[in-house]
Design a protein around this motif. Structure first.
Motif, short mmCIF file in Angstrom:
data_model
loop_
_atom_site.label_atom_id
_atom_site.label_comp_id
_atom_site.label_asym_id
_atom_site.label_seq_id
_atom_site.Cartn_x
_atom_site.Cartn_y
_atom_site.Cartn_z
N ALA A 140 0.81 -1.22 0.00
CA ALA A 140 0.00 0.00 0.00
C ALA A 140 0.84 1.26 0.00
CB ALA A 140 -0.94 -0.01 1.21
N ASN A 141 2.10 1.18 0.46
CA ASN A 141 2.98 2.35 0.44
C ASN A 141 3.24 2.85 -0.98
OD1 ASN A 141 3.39 2.62 3.25
ND2 ASN A 141 4.92 0.99 3.21
N PHE A 142 3.02 1.99 -1.96
CA PHE A 142 3.19 2.36 -3.36
C PHE A 142 2.37 3.60 -3.70
CE2 PHE A 142 1.17 2.09 -7.56
CZ PHE A 142 2.28 2.06 -8.41
N TRP A 143 1.16 3.69 -3.13
CA TRP A 143 0.25 4.78 -3.48
C TRP A 143 0.63 6.10 -2.81
CZ3 TRP A 143 -2.67 3.57 -7.46
CH2 TRP A 143 -2.98 2.22 -7.68
N ASN A 144 1.59 6.08 -1.90
CA ASN A 144 2.06 7.33 -1.29
C ASN A 144 3.17 7.98 -2.12
OD1 ASN A 144 0.71 6.03 1.16
ND2 ASN A 144 1.35 8.00 1.99
N ARG A 145 3.60 7.30 -3.16
CA ARG A 145 4.62 7.87 -4.05
C ARG A 145 3.98 8.91 -4.96
NH1 ARG A 145 7.58 3.04 -6.99
NH2 ARG A 145 8.84 4.80 -7.77
N GLY A 146 4.78 9.85 -5.43
CA GLY A 146 4.29 10.91 -6.28
C GLY A 146 4.02 10.44 -7.71
N ILE A 147 3.10 11.12 -8.38
CA ILE A 147 2.72 10.71 -9.73
C ILE A 147 3.87 10.88 -10.73
CG2 ILE A 147 0.24 11.09 -9.42
CD1 ILE A 147 0.58 13.85 -10.66
N PHE A 148 4.73 11.87 -10.51
CA PHE A 148 5.85 12.07 -11.43
C PHE A 148 6.99 11.10 -11.13
CE2 PHE A 148 4.13 16.57 -11.56
CZ PHE A 148 3.46 16.36 -12.76
N SER A 149 7.04 10.63 -9.89
CA SER A 149 8.02 9.59 -9.57
C SER A 149 7.59 8.27 -10.21
CB SER A 149 8.13 9.42 -8.05
OG SER A 149 8.59 10.60 -7.44
N GLU B 4 10.58 12.20 -13.14
CA GLU B 4 11.64 12.75 -12.30
C GLU B 4 13.02 12.26 -12.72
OE1 GLU B 4 11.17 11.42 -8.28
OE2 GLU B 4 11.94 9.43 -8.72
N SER B 5 13.09 11.12 -13.39
CA SER B 5 14.38 10.56 -13.79
C SER B 5 14.90 11.14 -15.10
CB SER B 5 14.28 9.04 -13.92
OG SER B 5 13.35 8.68 -14.93
N LEU B 6 14.07 11.91 -15.80
CA LEU B 6 14.51 12.52 -17.05
C LEU B 6 15.47 13.67 -16.77
CD1 LEU B 6 11.09 12.65 -18.97
CD2 LEU B 6 12.89 10.92 -19.15
N TRP C 198 4.91 19.63 -7.66
CA TRP C 198 3.58 19.11 -7.98
C TRP C 198 3.59 17.58 -8.08
CZ3 TRP C 198 -0.49 22.27 -7.80
CH2 TRP C 198 -0.22 23.65 -7.86
N ASN C 199 4.51 16.97 -7.36
CA ASN C 199 4.61 15.51 -7.37
C ASN C 199 3.56 14.93 -6.42
OD1 ASN C 199 5.79 13.07 -8.19
ND2 ASN C 199 7.18 13.04 -6.43
N ILE C 200 2.31 15.12 -6.79
CA ILE C 200 1.17 14.77 -5.93
C ILE C 200 1.15 13.26 -5.66
CG2 ILE C 200 -1.34 14.89 -5.68
CD1 ILE C 200 0.05 17.60 -5.82
#
Length: 458
Positions: free
Chosen positions: A243-252, A257-259, A270-272
């Protein structure tokens, strides 16, 4: 017997006929073949309502596993409020950008920002997998109960009542399960999720009352909505971190973010969080559903030369119930959100009150009765909300008294709803001659007062 369906409304039970329209491509092309095969596996002696109740029992098992493992939804709450867990999750995921919340204090009351946690037990992956399977089977059984009713000659208003009643209970339980899978814990997002899901269900029932038809759009809750939640459970079960997966940001998660593009660096602000982004999408979908439901109601009323504005007053019971329950939850410095066991009991109270409200609406639909604008279930929430916002609460002056108040409300809500179910089921079965959990031959389904009604018509 007869408290909710008076004698003068009984003849309408015999005139009732189900009408539905499903515009879902998935239903027509993917699920219908499965449903048609599945219903053939049930013997004709299995009652349709038994199938419906079996589906709800699967959801009940899923809910029981939540109560046993993380009954206070502490895991998701800790993941947001505990700085140590936020740091651990960021390091474990390897994300460069920290996730961002749309609310202050990560969507929790300010009074909880200093919340301390002991050892928190989180839900293992196999449980989420079982939730996904259980919910899919619930959807399948819910879809074939009507088919079984037509196969056995047991179709009628009781099936409509029973089906909607189970769906209303499932809606509340799935809200909690989905919040646990998305790791939002006892936050404002959990309250918003309940409001959105219950409102969507109420809108469908309100629409059916005014149009006489149950409309399922190209993207509906019972089809695409349930499948989407099944996928959420499945993703939570298989991804690293659960479930911790969903606490990560959408751009991550998307890899942006790696670009190595300096111009994209400003997106870090804005990494919601993925869970908040998903629930925001659900809130947007609710707005479209309101417009779609009202469009169908407006069209049906205009065709009959009736007012297209009057039906909007039927949304007031939903609005009142949502307002008082949210106000109760936010009052008293968010005490209901601080105590996990109390929070789950509070949502259960809300769900039972909602099921009672929807039940009254379905009764009015199948008996052609006036719209039910008032029910006592809202009164429980009103008392709790007013007390919670007093300068010094009377009923909820301490954490222990908050617990007693919520559990007492849960008991009263359960008693009212069970009495409603018993009374309505008994009234309809006696009137139509169709038992709730038994298949009987058509010749034994002759209404008890058929001769009397015919003589009145003559």
């Amino acid at each position: 017997m007869g408290h909710y369906i008076p004698k003068r409304r009984l003849p309408a039970l015999h005139a009732y006929k189900y009408s539905g329209q499903d515009d879902s491509w998935i239903s027509a092309n993917l699920l219908s073949p499965w449903w048609n095969w599945l219903v053939q596996q049930f013997p004709l002696w299995v009652a349709p309502n038994t199938i419906t109740l079996s589906g709800l029992a699967l959801v009940g098992i899923n809910f029981a596993s939540l109560l046993i493992i993380d009954g206070g939804m502490d895991c998701g709450t800790s993941a947001s409020l505990d700085p140590r867990r936020r740091t651990e999750n960021l390091n474990a995921s390897g994300d460069k950008w920290a996730s961002v919340s749309l609310f202050e204090h990560w969507g929790f009351p300010e009074s909880m920002k200093e919340h301390t946690f002991s050892q928190v037990r989180c839900i293992p992956p196999w449980v989420f997998l079982s939730w996904s399977i259980g919910l899919f089977l619930y959807q399948s059984l819910d879809a074939i109960d009507g088919k079984q009713a037509r196969r056995t000659g047991m179709a009628g208003p009781l099936g409509e009542m029973f089906d909607h009643g189970c769906d209303a209970i499932n809606t509340t339980l799935e809200s909690l399960l989905c919040c646990a899978a998305l790791n939002v814990g006892r936050s404002y997002w959990a309250l918003a999720s309940v409001v959105a899901t219950l409102s969507n269900f109420y809108l469908t029932t309100w629409e059916e009352y005014h149009t006489g038809t149950l409309y399922l759009s190209a993207f509906s809750g019972p089809v695409e909505g349930i499948l989407m939640i099944c996928v959420i459970y499945l993703i939570t079960a298989i991804v690293p971190g659960g479930a911790n997966f969903w606490n990560r940001g959408i751009f991550s998660l998307s890899g942006i973010e790696s670009l190595d593009v300096p111009a994209l660096a400003h997106l870090a602000a804005w990494n919601i969080k993925a869970n908040e982004a998903f629930l925001s999408f659900g809130a947007t979908a609710l707005g479209f559903n309101i417009l779609a439901s009202y469009g169908n109601v407006r069209k049906a009323r205009a065709a009959k030369g009736l007012s297209t504005v009057t039906p909007l007053t039927g949304l007031l019971p939903l609005l009142a119930q949502n307002v008082v329950m949210v106000a109760w939850a936010l009052g008293n410095h968010g005490q209901l959100l601080k105590d996990g066991s109390v929070f789950v009991a509070f949502i259960s109270t809300w769900g039972l009150g909602f099921a009672y409200s929807v039940g009254l609406l379905i009764v009015a639909h199948v008996t052609k009765a006036p719209f039910p604008y008032w029910n006592i279930a809202t009164l429980f929430g009103l008392v709790g909300a007013v007390d919670a916002w007093l300068p010094t609460p009377i009923l909820q002056s301490s954490p222990q008294r908050v617990q007693v108040t919520v559990l007492s409300s849960l008991g009263l809500a359960a008693a009212f709803y069970l009495h409603f179910c018993y009374d309505v089921i008994t009234t309809i079965t006696v009137e139509t001659g169709k038992p709730c959990f038994q298949v009987v031959p058509p010749e034994q389904q002759k209404p008890k007062n058929e001769g009397k009604e015919l003589s009145k018509k003559q």
